[in-house]
Enzyme design. Structure first.
Site, mmCIF file in Angstrom:
data_model
loop_
_atom_site.group_PDB
_atom_site.id
_atom_site.type_symbol
_atom_site.label_atom_id
_atom_site.label_comp_id
_atom_site.label_asym_id
_atom_site.label_seq_id
_atom_site.Cartn_x
_atom_site.Cartn_y
_atom_site.Cartn_z
ATOM 1 N N HIS A 288 -40.143 -13.934 23.569
ATOM 2 C CA HIS A 288 -39.015 -13.363 23.905
ATOM 3 C C HIS A 288 -38.577 -13.860 25.160
ATOM 4 C CE1 HIS A 288 -36.410 -10.272 23.637
ATOM 5 N NE2 HIS A 288 -36.239 -9.831 25.070
ATOM 6 N N PHE B 289 -35.241 -13.604 41.904
ATOM 7 C CA PHE B 289 -35.578 -12.711 41.417
ATOM 8 C C PHE B 289 -37.231 -12.702 40.915
ATOM 9 C CE2 PHE B 289 -34.623 -12.060 35.824
ATOM 10 C CZ PHE B 289 -34.889 -11.214 36.625
ATOM 11 N N GLU C 231 -32.682 -12.695 24.203
ATOM 12 C CA GLU C 231 -31.785 -11.291 25.225
ATOM 13 C C GLU C 231 -31.072 -11.956 25.836
ATOM 14 O OE1 GLU C 231 -33.935 -8.963 28.695
ATOM 15 O OE2 GLU C 231 -32.690 -9.620 29.855
ATOM 16 N N ASP D 298 -33.788 0.938 36.870
ATOM 17 C CA ASP D 298 -33.532 0.739 37.801
ATOM 18 C C ASP D 298 -32.608 1.672 38.651
ATOM 19 O OD1 ASP D 298 -36.033 -0.493 38.627
ATOM 20 O OD2 ASP D 298 -35.322 -2.354 37.989
ATOM 21 N N SER E 291 -37.395 -14.739 19.654
ATOM 22 C CA SER E 291 -36.491 -13.368 20.007
ATOM 23 C C SER E 291 -35.698 -13.685 21.305
ATOM 24 C CB SER E 291 -36.125 -12.304 19.957
ATOM 25 O OG SER E 291 -37.882 -11.943 20.693
HETATM 26 P P1 FAD Z 1 -41.943 2.431 32.933
HETATM 27 O O1 FAD Z 1 -42.775 1.363 32.587
HETATM 28 O O2 FAD Z 1 -41.416 3.738 32.334
HETATM 29 O O3 FAD Z 1 -42.225 2.465 34.576
HETATM 30 C C1 FAD Z 1 -42.488 0.835 35.424
HETATM 31 C C2 FAD Z 1 -43.989 1.571 35.891
HETATM 32 O O4 FAD Z 1 -43.924 2.477 37.508
HETATM 33 C C3 FAD Z 1 -44.989 1.792 35.073
HETATM 34 O O5 FAD Z 1 -45.747 0.144 34.480
HETATM 35 C C4 FAD Z 1 -45.959 3.133 35.589
HETATM 36 O O6 FAD Z 1 -47.162 1.904 36.177
HETATM 37 C C5 FAD Z 1 -44.933 3.271 37.557
HETATM 38 N N1 FAD Z 1 -44.760 4.781 36.305
HETATM 39 C C6 FAD Z 1 -43.343 5.062 35.572
HETATM 40 N N2 FAD Z 1 -43.418 6.479 35.924
HETATM 41 C C7 FAD Z 1 -44.657 6.878 36.244
HETATM 42 C C8 FAD Z 1 -45.194 8.140 36.154
HETATM 43 N N3 FAD Z 1 -44.212 9.310 36.060
HETATM 44 N N4 FAD Z 1 -46.495 8.753 36.379
HETATM 45 C C9 FAD Z 1 -46.778 7.105 36.501
HETATM 46 N N5 FAD Z 1 -46.611 5.642 36.637
HETATM 47 C C10 FAD Z 1 -45.625 5.504 36.270
HETATM 48 N N6 FAD Z 1 -34.019 -2.524 33.015
HETATM 49 C C11 FAD Z 1 -32.309 -2.669 33.171
HETATM 50 O O7 FAD Z 1 -31.692 -1.218 34.246
HETATM 51 N N7 FAD Z 1 -31.782 -2.659 32.075
HETATM 52 C C12 FAD Z 1 -32.197 -3.204 31.317
HETATM 53 O O8 FAD Z 1 -31.665 -3.723 30.396
HETATM 54 C C13 FAD Z 1 -33.759 -3.895 31.685
HETATM 55 N N8 FAD Z 1 -34.061 -4.317 30.798
HETATM 56 C C14 FAD Z 1 -35.448 -4.710 30.888
HETATM 57 C C15 FAD Z 1 -36.456 -5.941 29.690
HETATM 58 C C16 FAD Z 1 -37.585 -6.308 29.706
HETATM 59 C C17 FAD Z 1 -38.212 -6.517 28.364
HETATM 60 C C18 FAD Z 1 -38.634 -5.268 30.596
HETATM 61 C C19 FAD Z 1 -39.892 -5.776 31.062
HETATM 62 C C20 FAD Z 1 -37.870 -5.233 31.895
HETATM 63 C C21 FAD Z 1 -35.854 -4.887 31.416
HETATM 64 N N9 FAD Z 1 -35.540 -3.840 32.963
HETATM 65 C C22 FAD Z 1 -34.047 -3.507 32.500
HETATM 66 C C23 FAD Z 1 -36.290 -3.610 34.271
HETATM 67 C C24 FAD Z 1 -36.993 -2.687 34.427
HETATM 68 O O9 FAD Z 1 -35.960 -1.516 33.212
HETATM 69 C C25 FAD Z 1 -37.281 -2.168 35.664
HETATM 70 O O10 FAD Z 1 -38.627 -2.634 35.043
HETATM 71 C C26 FAD Z 1 -37.929 -0.548 35.117
HETATM 72 O O11 FAD Z 1 -38.634 -0.671 37.134
HETATM 73 C C27 FAD Z 1 -39.413 -0.095 34.302
HETATM 74 O O12 FAD Z 1 -38.238 0.288 33.620
HETATM 75 P P2 FAD Z 1 -40.125 0.189 32.313
HETATM 76 O O13 FAD Z 1 -39.180 1.188 31.231
HETATM 77 O O14 FAD Z 1 -40.326 -0.795 31.939
HETATM 78 O O15 FAD Z 1 -40.903 1.649 33.078
#
Ligand code: FAD
Length: 289
Positions: free
Chosen positions: A260, A211, A9, A101, A7
């Site tokens: 991916h 990065f 991105e 972020d 896949s």
């Molecule tokens: P989460 O997994 O929810 O949080 C990250 C980590 O912080 C967790 O693993 C956990 O350990 C900890 N954490 C967070 N909240 C809590 C809580 N309440 N309690 C306990 N622990 C907590 N960013 C963008 O802006 N746009 C994109 O399109 C984008 N695409 C991405 C695609 C992929 C495949 C990946 C891996 C990352 C992408 N990102 C993107 C980056 C991502 O937004 C950042 O890494 C962000 O900091 C974490 O998002 P997440 O949903 O993975 O977070």
């Protein structure tokens, strides 16, 4: 060696020239028959409209299965769900659900006062709509904000339990990093088949280094040394292809079935690596009829 599913991105284009580049990327990679392609959502929600337009256009014109990234940043719950409903209206049934972020220059994620507080709230709300196949992010080298490796994996399990079907990982440089993570996930009760490694072909060593430092992804010394020498001898493209193909091949040997690729809207390196691991163009019926 078994041939993996792939896949890709992409990020949404910001101007006409970038639109042509994205289209060229799609045309180059589509014949490799990806499981899906995904379109990112700019940090801080900055590309909301561009993401929506790119997702709708790709869905309509490419014939590919398109997944839209969606984050919780800088929007109320209802605004975020409205964006998701817009994707559904355009016929898109796949979402990569992320916390996201904060925009550059601000100090870390702060939930909007009426927004989703974290990714699990977003995933649960999307799952309730019963419309989307939901994928999430995962971090083999641990997310920089996670309290510990174990806490990060427990959080990932909670994201999957909340209604997501697959985790796409952050990039990493060595297959063992992924295997260790996959083993720890399995011990925590996560189905390892649900974890798809994210692969970042190294288009520009300087860019990837920066990065990696921003994401907290450790860079192995051997890779630093190899690129230093390759840059001196002007053969960095050859090294980038070899390093990435080797990483993919090690992952496949270790039982990985899906890869991916973070294409950065530059198709050549991803295409060359795919060819090297046996992912070759499929003749489409409409092409040969
Ligand atoms: P989460 O997994 O929810 O949080 C990250 C980590 O912080 C967790 O693993 C956990 O350990 C900890 N954490 C967070 N909240 C809590 C809580 N309440 N309690 C306990 N622990 C907590 N960013 C963008 O802006 N746009 C994109 O399109 C984008 N695409 C991405 C695609 C992929 C495949 C990946 C891996 C990352 C992408 N990102 C993107 C980056 C991502 O937004 C950042 O890494 C962000 O900091 C974490 O998002 P997440 O949903 O993975 O977070």
């Amino acid at each position: 060696m078994p041939v993996p599913n792939v896949s890709f991105e992409f990020f949404p284009p910001q101007n006409l020239e970038a639109s042509f580049r994205l289209w060229d990327t799609v045309q180059t990679l589509a014949p490799l028959d990806p499981r899906f392609v995904s379109v990112t959502y700019g940090a801080g929600g900055t590309t909301r409209d561009l993401t929506r337009d790119a997702v709708a256009t790709l869905h309509k014109s490419s014939g590919l299965n398109v997944a839209a990234h969606l984050t919780c940043v800088n929007a109320t719950r209802s605004e975020t769900l409205e964006i998701a409903q817009g994707f559904a209206k355009a016929g898109v049934r796949d979402i990569v659900a992320l916390r996201g972020d904060a925009p550059k220059g601000s100090d870390g994620f702060r939930a909007h006062k009426d927004g989703f507080a974290n990714s699990i709230e977003l995933i649960s709300a999307l799952a309730e709509l019963d419309t989307f196949n939901i994928r999430v992010g995962a971090y083999p080298d641990k997310h920089p904000e996670a309290a510990s490796r174990r806490a990060d994996i427990d959080w990932l399990k909670a994201k999957l339990d909340a209604g997501s079907t697959e985790a796409l990982t952050q990039f990493f440089f060595e297959a063992d990093t992924f295997f260790r993570f996959r083993d720890d996930c399995a011990k925590a009760g996560i189905d390892p088949a649900k974890i798809t490694p994210g692969i970042l072909p190294i288009e520009s060593w300087k860019g990837v280094r920066n990065f990696a430092n921003r994401c907290g992804t450790p860079i192995p010394q051997w890779l630093e040394n190899a690129f230093e020498t390759a840059l001196r001898d002007n053969r960095q493209d050859l090294l980038a292809t070899a390093v990435c193909a080797e990483l993919c091949s090690d992952l496949i040997d270790g039982g990985v079935e899906n890869l991916h690729f973070y294409t950065m809207n530059r198709p050549e390196l991803t295409r060359d690596v795919c060819h090297a691991i046996g992912v070759t163009p499929k003749a489409r019926i409409r092409n040969v009829a």
